[in-house]
Design an enzyme around this catalytic site. Sequence first.
Site, PDB file in Angstrom:
ATOM      1  N   GLU A 135       7.838   7.030  15.346  1.00 32.12           N
ATOM      2  CA  GLU A 135       8.644   5.754  14.866  1.00 32.12           C
ATOM      3  C   GLU A 135       7.669   5.261  13.756  1.00 32.12           C
ATOM      4  O   GLU A 135       8.137   4.876  12.694  1.00 32.12           O
ATOM      5  CB  GLU A 135       9.454   4.999  15.872  1.00 32.12           C
ATOM      6  CG  GLU A 135      10.212   5.648  16.769  1.00 32.12           C
ATOM      7  CD  GLU A 135      11.459   6.591  15.913  1.00 32.12           C
ATOM      8  OE1 GLU A 135      11.778   6.260  14.830  1.00 32.12           O
ATOM      9  OE2 GLU A 135      11.896   7.496  16.371  1.00 32.12           O
ATOM     10  N   HIS A 144      10.675  13.721   8.998  1.00 31.03           N
ATOM     11  CA  HIS A 144      10.159  14.814   9.845  1.00 31.03           C
ATOM     12  C   HIS A 144       9.685  15.868   9.461  1.00 31.03           C
ATOM     13  O   HIS A 144       9.588  16.225   8.059  1.00 31.03           O
ATOM     14  CB  HIS A 144      11.765  15.343  10.611  1.00 31.03           C
ATOM     15  CG  HIS A 144      12.230  14.073  11.411  1.00 31.03           C
ATOM     16  ND1 HIS A 144      13.707  13.854  11.274  1.00 31.03           N
ATOM     17  CD2 HIS A 144      11.652  13.264  12.590  1.00 31.03           C
ATOM     18  CE1 HIS A 144      13.760  12.885  12.264  1.00 31.03           C
ATOM     19  NE2 HIS A 144      12.657  12.631  12.983  1.00 31.03           N
ATOM     20  N   CYS A 169      -0.152  16.095  11.434  1.00 33.92           N
ATOM     21  CA  CYS A 169      -0.638  17.265  10.996  1.00 33.92           C
ATOM     22  C   CYS A 169      -1.508  16.846   9.658  1.00 33.92           C
ATOM     23  O   CYS A 169      -1.360  15.725   9.030  1.00 33.92           O
ATOM     24  CB  CYS A 169       0.527  18.428  10.839  1.00 33.92           C
ATOM     25  SG  CYS A 169       1.600  18.010   9.363  1.00 33.92           S
ATOM     26  N   CYS A 172       0.908  15.927   6.871  1.00 36.44           N
ATOM     27  CA  CYS A 172       1.585  14.416   7.036  1.00 36.44           C
ATOM     28  C   CYS A 172       0.386  13.404   6.919  1.00 36.44           C
ATOM     29  O   CYS A 172       0.615  12.279   6.308  1.00 36.44           O
ATOM     30  CB  CYS A 172       2.250  14.338   8.508  1.00 36.44           C
ATOM     31  SG  CYS A 172       3.870  15.009   8.479  1.00 36.44           S
TER      32      CYS A 172
END
Length: 184
Positions: A135, A144, A169, A172
């Site tokens: 979050e 996402h 990852c 991200c």
Amino acid sequence: MEKVLIIPIGKIDGEILDYLQKEMENRFNFKVEIDQALEKPNYAFNPQRNQYSAITILKRIEQAKSGQIKLGIADIDLYIPDFNFVFGVASPLAKIAVISITRLRENLVDDIYLSLPFSKSLVFKERTIKEAIHELGHIFGLNHCKDPKCVMHFSNNLSETDRKSSNFCLNCQKKLKVPLTKNK
């Protein structure tokens, strides 16, 4: 430096709050404080669903607390429209999120060997930090992720939550709008 307020909603075990605080401070380059609890959100209860509206709770957090970033933690079953339940939800523009620990306790395997470093408590804590980081990732500009091991992967159920990591990852990490600490 960013600051995050962890806001208990109703009664939340202090051990979980302390764990979240320490883990988030270890992973991100910001201060994390545990704020005073808000009352149990009876105002958000939907008797037809026997669940609590996560959106209504987000609005209450936004009105009730000041701070740069706010993460509510509740021990109630949350929902949003069109979903049976949610582990959590965020409002990136308002910099607020809420997670529920209720469903994170489900399906914990019994400890078979007390000498193993595995326990229901560790699994529960790991699920909780995954949802909190997920979050916060939304608040920090992430959507996402398709990588099922990334913390930003959408979890439809607990087995998907258990399969994913509590880390971002590489893709991200590059998109993240806040710095991670050097060890993560």
